[in-house]
Design an enzyme around this catalytic site. Structure first.
Site, PDB file in Angstrom:
ATOM      1  CB  SER B  23      31.524 -17.372 -33.914  1.00  0.00           C
ATOM      2  OG  SER B  23      33.219 -16.967 -34.452  1.00  0.00           O
ATOM      3  CG  LEU B  75      38.662 -12.427 -36.384  1.00  0.00           C
ATOM      4  CD1 LEU B  75      38.818 -11.749 -38.262  1.00  0.00           C
ATOM      5  CD2 LEU B  75      37.662 -13.220 -36.499  1.00  0.00           C
ATOM      6  CG  ASN B 102      31.592 -16.060 -36.781  1.00  0.00           C
ATOM      7  OD1 ASN B 102      32.967 -14.905 -37.530  1.00  0.00           O
ATOM      8  ND2 ASN B 102      30.622 -15.919 -36.248  1.00  0.00           N
ATOM      9  CB  CYS B 133      36.004  -8.574 -35.584  1.00  0.00           C
ATOM     10  SG  CYS B 133      37.164  -9.394 -34.189  1.00  0.00           S
ATOM     11  CE  LYS B 168      28.927 -12.339 -33.212  1.00  0.00           C
ATOM     12  NZ  LYS B 168      30.036 -13.372 -32.911  1.00  0.00           N
ATOM     13  N   GLY B 220      30.363 -11.242 -21.750  1.00  0.00           N
ATOM     14  CA  GLY B 220      30.070 -11.453 -20.762  1.00  0.00           C
ATOM     15  C   GLY B 220      28.457 -10.905 -19.663  1.00  0.00           C
ATOM     16  N   GLY B 246      24.771 -11.450 -26.026  1.00  0.00           N
ATOM     17  CA  GLY B 246      25.469 -10.256 -25.608  1.00  0.00           C
ATOM     18  C   GLY B 246      25.450 -10.917 -23.757  1.00  0.00           C
TER      19      GLY B 246
END
Lengths: 244, 305
Positions: B23, B75, B102, B133, B168, B220, B246
């Site tokens: 997402s 978001l 999501n 988040c 999540k 990343g 991840g």
């Protein structure tokens, strides 16, 4: 958008910090002046978005300023280096609105995307005026290139070391049919306030992807939220909402 | 090349392969559908959706890091009503598989409201509830940083939905295992992890944070080892499936994540660097499976001895 590999054919300094890189390969994915490309640079995670200065079906010219590590690495690349590039990003300038006497206003490293635009407008036989704004004489580039296209070129420098002393707004002509601009945001704002016709502004923003997926470069406009990378970088004067 | 089986099953729904764009890195699919057939994906998790439309944070929202990036988008989304009335119909034209919805929120009621609405959409296969988040104040991660907070969201959402709920989780916690267990006990059907790690960069010239919101989510390849470790820990502590993510960047990473315990694997930042990343990973899976003598991906889930 297309992902492709282009090969550097030249990469030379135009002045202390500004470089001109010419690449060859399939550039047919570029559909309009004012678009940008996003370049993968070894050692950097994010790609680097650079505006298209000039292009044809099999070559691309980028004029870029060294502002950080990514552009510094670019400035040291030699001919023959191959680069992974996303081509044809962003909307680009709309030529159909130019009218007979278009005015192009570039500030510093905002000058390059106006070059191919000037070339196209001259190709259509338009009476093109160009104002190029720099801080000082040493930073000037592309004055002769615009003149060679047959444009009426004025140069301004903030310190008065060359051309008209002051900001680009000091050099605005009395009449023009439409304007196109790219440069630092304070300059864009000044142009927004000083101009009398409709016009198109090219914006810059830190980007994640460069193709509309991450929402990293969003801005608010009169017509809703827009992504600088996908719905821009060119916005019409009428849709701009200044944030800062 | 021998026939290999890339199919996995996530909460009762079979996926052609375990690769799922994460997402926030894949929009609602169509930027990518313009450049490749996104039906090659296992599925994808669409842009985090909230009850009300959100613009998100001021820009700059993005910062470069060594082997990664920080984002503080916050978001941005058109709100659940528009997602249902505009985004899903558009998606239907280019994606014929169940999609992962999501959802994020700023209160328990908001989570329940949005999930209940999304749950009625036939295109939606799973609801991934984001309690992690890092880029919004007073929401998202606030619920995911304690076992009770996360469990409260799960209970509220489960009460109003019929589809599998995937929670999540944030890595920015002291004990992610305790939170995962609390979600399982509260009725979660799966856990996905890890969301981004809280990070920050400073502009040396300006002496200010690079990102307007000061801090943001670091993602990343740099975070991949942390993600593998947390997927391993959580999958050993819960019985429900785990979706690992991840820093996943290659078919090898997908397999490593599955060996750590992931049933499926989300790919995030890689999509932003190479828009074809997920397609390329999927195309490369059979070669890598053959190299490591894997006939079926199902067999390697949690296979790390």
């Amino acid at each position: 958008m297309k992902q492709t590999v282009l090969e550097i054919t030249s990469n030379t300094a135009l002045n202390k910090n500004v470089y001109k890189m010419v690449l060859k390969g399939d550039c047919t994915a570029i559909t309009s002046c004012g678009q940008f490309v996003n370049i993968q640079i070894e050692g950097m995670y994010l790609r680097r978005p650079i505006s298209v200065c000039d292009y044809d079906a099999d070559s691309l010219t980028l004029v870029y300023k060294v502002v950080g590590k990514g552009t510094e690495v670019m400035s040291k690349m030699s001919s023959g280096t191959k680069l992974d590039i996303l081509l044809g990003l962003g909307n680009g300038y709309d030529l159909s609105k130019a009218g007979e006497k278009p005015l192009l206003i570039g500030g510093g490293v905002g000058v390059p995307p106006l070059y191919n635009l000037a070339k196209k407008l001259r190709g259509e036989g338009k009476d093109v005026s160009v104002i190029l704004g720099f801080n000082t004489k040493e930073e000037i580039f592309y004055e002769d290139e615009f003149k060679s296209l047959g444009c009426n070129v004025k140069v301004t420098t903030v310190d008065g070391s060359y051309g008209i002393k002051g900001f680009v707004t000091k050099a605005l002509p009395e009449s023009y049919s439409h304007f196109y601009t790219c440069g630092p945001e304070p300059m864009l704002k000044a142009i927004y306030n000083a101009t009398t016709t409709s016009g198109q502004f090219s914006f810059e923003e830190r980007m994640g992807c460069g193709f509309g997926a991450c929402m990293g470069c969003s801005c608010k406009t009169v017509t809703g939220y827009k992504r600088i990378c996908k719905d821009g970088p060119v916005l019409f004067k009428e849709e701009i909402l200044w944030q800062k | 090349m021998a026939e290999v089986n890339t199919k996995v099953t996530l909460c009762g729904i079979e996926l052609d392969n375990p690769v799922i764009p994460a997402s926030g890195t894949f929009g609602f699919g169509y930027e990518f559908a313009e450049i490749y057939d996104i039906n090659v994906l296992g599925t994808f998790s669409f842009k985090g959706t909230t009850k009300d439309p959100r613009f998100g944070n001021p820009t700059p929202r993005i910062a470069e890091c060594t082997s990664g990036m920080i984002n503080a988008v916050g978001l941005q989304n058109p709100g659940v009503e528009k997602v249902i009335s505009e985004e899903l119909p558009k998606l239907k034209k280019c994606f014929n598989k169940p999609v992962m919805a999501n959802v994020s929120g700023f209160s328990i009621d908001e989570y329940a409201y949005t999930c209940a609405k999304i749950d009625k959409e036939e295109q939606v296969g799973w609801i991934e509830v984001n309690v992690s988040c890092p880029n919004v104040h007073g929401g998202g991660m606030a619920f995911g940083t304690s076992p009770e907070g996360a469990a409260n969201v799960v209970r509220a959402v489960k009460a109003v939905t019929t589809k599998p709920i995937i929670v999540k989780l944030s890595p920015n916690v002291t004990d992610i295992v305790a939170i995962a267990k609390a979600c399982e006990e509260a009725g979660a059907d799966a856990i996905s992890l890890i969301n981004t790690m809280l990070g920050m960069r400073i502009d040396l010239n300006k002496r200010t944070p690079v990102i307007a919101n000061k801090m943001g989510g670091f993602s990343g390849p740099a975070i991949f080892p942390v993600a593998v470790r947390m997927v391993y820990q959580v999958s050993h502590a819960v019985k429900i499936p785990v979706v690992g993510m991840g820093g996943v960047n290659s078919a090898e990473d997908v397999i490593e994540m599955m060996m750590a315990g992931a049933t499926a694997v989300e790919v995030g930042a890689a999509n932003l660097i190479n828009p074809f990343a997920c397609r390329d990973i999927i195309n490369d899976l059979p070669r890598v499976m053959e190299k490591y003598k894997i006939n079926s991906l199902k067999e390697i889930i949690g296979g790390c001895k």
